[in-house]
Design an enzyme around this catalytic site. Structure first.
Site, mmCIF file in Angstrom:
data_model
loop_
_atom_site.group_PDB
_atom_site.id
_atom_site.type_symbol
_atom_site.label_atom_id
_atom_site.label_comp_id
_atom_site.label_asym_id
_atom_site.label_seq_id
_atom_site.Cartn_x
_atom_site.Cartn_y
_atom_site.Cartn_z
ATOM 1 N N ASP A 21 48.700 -10.047 -7.722
ATOM 2 C CA ASP A 21 48.159 -10.043 -9.078
ATOM 3 C C ASP A 21 47.491 -8.692 -9.313
ATOM 4 O O ASP A 21 46.500 -8.361 -8.666
ATOM 5 C CB ASP A 21 47.143 -11.178 -9.234
ATOM 6 N N ASP A 129 52.294 -8.839 -14.660
ATOM 7 C CA ASP A 129 51.404 -8.336 -13.617
ATOM 8 C C ASP A 129 51.244 -9.292 -12.444
ATOM 9 O O ASP A 129 50.310 -9.150 -11.652
ATOM 10 C CB ASP A 129 50.024 -8.054 -14.214
ATOM 11 N N GLU A 130 52.147 -10.237 -12.280
ATOM 12 C CA GLU A 130 51.922 -11.304 -11.299
ATOM 13 C C GLU A 130 53.245 -11.772 -10.707
ATOM 14 O O GLU A 130 54.229 -11.939 -11.423
ATOM 15 C CB GLU A 130 51.217 -12.465 -12.002
#
Length: 433
Positions: A21, A129-130
């Site tokens: 993350d 973003d993960e």
């Protein structure tokens, strides 16, 4: 080991999964572009300019959160709590506001995703973003922390942004672990430690427990993950149905879900940053040709044909330049990838380069006999008077800095995303990817 949906619990407990993350991602991207923002309160959002009356915070750096600024917050509230530095230059408690620049964020995310896809046996990208990574075949528990640190270091080196990583034997525990020590954290939870690790956490921290469900659980006297783990499963099922059983299992450290990719990738790419920016064009081309070989090999192994070949050149401080060339049809042609990449890079002869990348996109996963342009009657540069989609016209597609690539997605292996697990108090989804 069966890494499919039908994995047994014993198999599941042997898995080594990572949840990656990237911290305050949009703000981190702005700091990448403006290093002087490091350590300063940064707010990325819309509606803060004079005359604008509506807008929201997309993400706030940890420094901005200390002033009470949060994602999804009305921009008017954010400005009340953290005045804008541009209009209050002498205020020591003012912060820096920046507009959302998705094209730039997607480009940075593509660099990080390239690392994740390179190091994971199986990867599930959840948002810009993960991502989850199954690295069971790449490492073992004795050195899992070192492997995860390597993932973090490569993301920071190649994408320029920090990431928090959680390591655990299942997806829900890995996600909780990545949130546990933010920002820039690294937490490893081995199989025999999961329940003990989870027990003291707030019940709202359990993966899948949102604000409403947390409130309902607290009404039952369930305050912590340990309370949820100890609760009578029958009572939970009576109140919440099968979801109650599932949440109790997760609180007990059990989650048999396998990391599975979502959809087919739209592009495949590899990138490499130079330790020091270089203006030696031969060095840049040599590195790009090695990347071209790696990308073409990966496409072949995945059974992917491609209609577009492109390069990315990053020049100081962080100016992103992409160039792409369309082909007359889907091909699997490694020599052509090298040739087109070298041709496209000719424009940057003499430029100072900090990073170079090669990509194939507009992928076609078919069982048809593979195509090759080795004997195709063209000018040798991949130019034709027909575009890949048959629309005609010049097929040498030149893209300006930070614009979306011609296939409409950012560079990286997979552009198909699933919706994240609610607002993680870090960043608002703005139609990412």
């Amino acid at each position: 080991m069966d890494d499919g949906v039908g994995a047994t619990r014993a198999d599941a407990e042997d898995r080594i999964l990572l949840h990656v993350d990237m911290d305050c991602f949009y703000a981190s991207c702005e700091r990448l572009r403006e290093p002087e923002l490091e350590g300063e309160p940064v707010v990325v959002g819309m509606g803060y300019e004079a005359g604008e009356t509506t807008g929201a915070v997309a993400t706030a750096s940890y420094e901005a959160r200390e002033y009470g600024v949060e994602s999804a917050q009305a921009i008017t509230t954010a400005l009340e709590r953290l005045p804008r530095k541009a209009t209050n230059p002498d205020d020591p408690n003012a912060g820096y506001y920046r507009p959302v620049d998705m094209a730039f964020y997607e480009d940075v995310a593509a660099d990080a995703k390239a690392v994740v896809n390179d190091l994971g046996d199986v990867v599930r990208e959840v948002s810009i973003d993960e991502a989850y990574m199954d690295v069971t075949e790449r490492t073992n528990w004795e050195v899992a922390e070192g492997f995860a640190r390597h993932v973090k270091q490569r993301i920071e080196r190649e994408a320029g942004v920090p990431a928090s990583v959680g390591v655990a034997p299942n997806m829900s525990a890995a996600k909780i672990a990545s949130d546990y020590d933010k920002p820039n954290g690294l937490v490893v939870v081995e199989p025999d430690e999961v329940r003990e690790f989870l027990a003291p956490l707030d019940v709202a921290d359990i993966h899948g427990v949102g604000p409403v469900r947390a409130r309902e659980l607290r009404e039952l006297g369930i305050e912590t993950a340990g309370d949820l783990a100890d609760a009578d499963t029958r009572d939970l099922v009576d109140r919440f149905g099968d979801r109650g059983r599932e949440l109790a299992e997760r609180a007990r450290g059990r989650d048999d879900r396998a990391v599975e990719p979502r959809g087919k990738p739209k592009s495949l790419s590899r990138e490499s940053a130079f330790a020091d920016p270089t203006d030696d064009h031969e060095t840049v081309v040599e590195q790009a040709l090695a990347l071209a070989d790696a990308v073409a090999d990966r496409a072949t192994r995945k059974g992917a044909l491609y209609r577009t070949i492109g390069v990315k050149v990053v020049t100081p401080p962080f100016d992103v330049n992409t160039r792409a060339r369309s082909l007359p049809g889907p091909v699997d042609d490694p020599p052509l990838v090298r040739k087109v990449a070298e041709d496209l890079l000719a424009e940057f002869d003499g430029a100072t380069v900090r990073k170079v990348g090669v990509r194939v996109s507009n992928l076609d996963f078919t069982d048809d006999e593979q195509a090759s342009l080795g004997g195709w009657d063209g000018d040798g540069n991949g130019n034709t008077d027909g575009s890949a989609d048959g629309s005609g016209g010049d097929s040498d597609d030149t893209e300006s800095a930070r614009e979306d690539s011609e296939d409409g997605g950012a560079e990286g292996e997979a552009d198909d995303e699933e919706e994240g697990d609610g607002n993680r108090s870090g960043q608002v989804s703005l139609g990412d990817f």
